[in-house]
Design a protein around this motif. Structure first.
Motif, PDB file in Angstrom:
ATOM      1  N   UNK A 143       0.852  -1.184   0.000  1.00 47.92           N
ATOM      2  CA  UNK A 143       0.000   0.000   0.000  1.00 47.92           C
ATOM      3  C   UNK A 143       0.887   1.233   0.000  1.00 47.92           C
ATOM      4  N   UNK A 144       0.767   2.061  -1.029  1.00 44.99           N
ATOM      5  CA  UNK A 144       1.589   3.268  -1.150  1.00 44.99           C
ATOM      6  C   UNK A 144       1.124   4.317  -0.150  1.00 44.99           C
ATOM      7  N   UNK A 145       1.985   4.629   0.821  1.00 44.52           N
ATOM      8  CA  UNK A 145       1.709   5.659   1.829  1.00 44.52           C
ATOM      9  C   UNK A 145       2.735   6.790   1.765  1.00 44.52           C
TER      10      UNK A 145
ATOM     11  N   UNK B 214       3.952  10.279   1.128  1.00 44.33           N
ATOM     12  CA  UNK B 214       3.345  11.602   0.993  1.00 44.33           C
ATOM     13  C   UNK B 214       3.726  12.207  -0.353  1.00 44.33           C
ATOM     14  N   UNK B 215       2.742  12.744  -1.051  1.00 42.59           N
ATOM     15  CA  UNK B 215       2.982  13.388  -2.334  1.00 42.59           C
ATOM     16  C   UNK B 215       3.083  12.439  -3.510  1.00 42.59           C
ATOM     17  N   UNK B 216       3.005  11.142  -3.274  1.00 35.65           N
ATOM     18  CA  UNK B 216       3.100  10.177  -4.367  1.00 35.65           C
ATOM     19  C   UNK B 216       1.848  10.246  -5.226  1.00 35.65           C
ATOM     20  N   UNK B 217       1.991  10.192  -6.556  1.00 36.26           N
ATOM     21  CA  UNK B 217       0.808  10.176  -7.420  1.00 36.26           C
ATOM     22  C   UNK B 217      -0.042   8.911  -7.240  1.00 36.26           C
ATOM     23  N   UNK B 218       0.535   7.879  -6.630  1.00 38.57           N
ATOM     24  CA  UNK B 218      -0.235   6.658  -6.381  1.00 38.57           C
ATOM     25  C   UNK B 218      -0.515   6.460  -4.886  1.00 38.57           C
ATOM     26  N   UNK B 219      -0.466   7.554  -4.112  1.00 41.30           N
ATOM     27  CA  UNK B 219      -0.754   7.474  -2.682  1.00 41.30           C
ATOM     28  C   UNK B 219      -2.118   6.802  -2.473  1.00 41.30           C
ATOM     29  N   UNK B 220      -2.156   5.826  -1.568  1.00 44.42           N
ATOM     30  CA  UNK B 220      -3.404   5.146  -1.243  1.00 44.42           C
ATOM     31  C   UNK B 220      -3.741   3.979  -2.149  1.00 44.42           C
ATOM     32  N   UNK B 221      -2.956   3.777  -3.191  1.00 45.39           N
ATOM     33  CA  UNK B 221      -3.192   2.650  -4.097  1.00 45.39           C
ATOM     34  C   UNK B 221      -2.489   1.407  -3.551  1.00 45.39           C
ATOM     35  N   UNK B 222      -3.114   0.266  -3.784  1.00 39.42           N
ATOM     36  CA  UNK B 222      -2.527  -0.991  -3.324  1.00 39.42           C
ATOM     37  C   UNK B 222      -2.367  -1.946  -4.502  1.00 39.42           C
TER      38      UNK B 222
END
Length: 182
Positions: free
Chosen positions: A86-88, A90-98
């Protein structure tokens, strides 16, 4: 080794590049030079081992904050599990994607979990055992977790959990002030 980036950039599936004959096969499960060439962490300080006795055991979603943030390489050595990152960041374009994939003793596939990612799995068979190579030492003060079914992330698990630790069952709903700061 064959490194395949997942749909969540930074996380990789790693497959063995087998060289075989009538005796079986030989393959490297780790090579510092190949990991470095792929731009991945190539130094590990701990190897952790977990055994889950019952199918449907869910472990996760765990991670550590900086400066103790961990990179993990996870391999299932007995049974089968569905491994999730799970991408956590900060600032990642895929933040919250698993992203999830089956790791099994049979397919010998590994999951590369970079710093800034939550990680967890659910077992798909009884007596499933996993090995984790970790590049930082465990730090309870930096440990965090995201609830496995937090609606903020809507992780798609292949089966419903049957066994869940009290700690994992009681993880908080996502709150950036707590989840992303030490």
């Amino acid at each position: 080794m064959i490194f395949t980036e997942t749909p969540v950039p930074g996380a990789f599936l790693i497959d063995l590049e087998k060289r075989g004959d009538d005796r079986g096969f030989f393959a490297r499960a780790f090579c510092e030079k190949e990991f470095a060439k792929a731009g991945l962490v190539d130094r590990f300080v701990q190897i952790n081992n977990s055994l889950s006795a019952q199918k449907g055991t869910l472990r996760g979603m765990h991670y550590q904050l900086a400066p103790a943030a961990e990179t993990k390489v996870v391999r299932c050595i007995r049974g089968s599990l569905f491994d999730v990152v799970l991408d956590l960041r900060e600032g990642s374009p895929t933040f919250g994607k698993s992203y999830g994939a089956e790791l099994s003793a049979e397919n010998r596939r590994m999951m590369y979990v970079p710093k800034g990612f939550g990680h967890g799995f659910i077992t798909l068979a009884d007596d499933t055992e996993a090995f984790y190579f970790v590049d930082e030492f465990y730090s309870p003060a930096h440990e965090r977790g995201v609830r496995w079914n937090d609606p903020e992330f809507a992780i798609e698990w292949p089966i419903a959990p049957v066994v869940l630790s009290e700690k994992d069952a009681n993880q908080r709903d996502f709150d950036p002030a707590w989840h992303l700061t030490a």
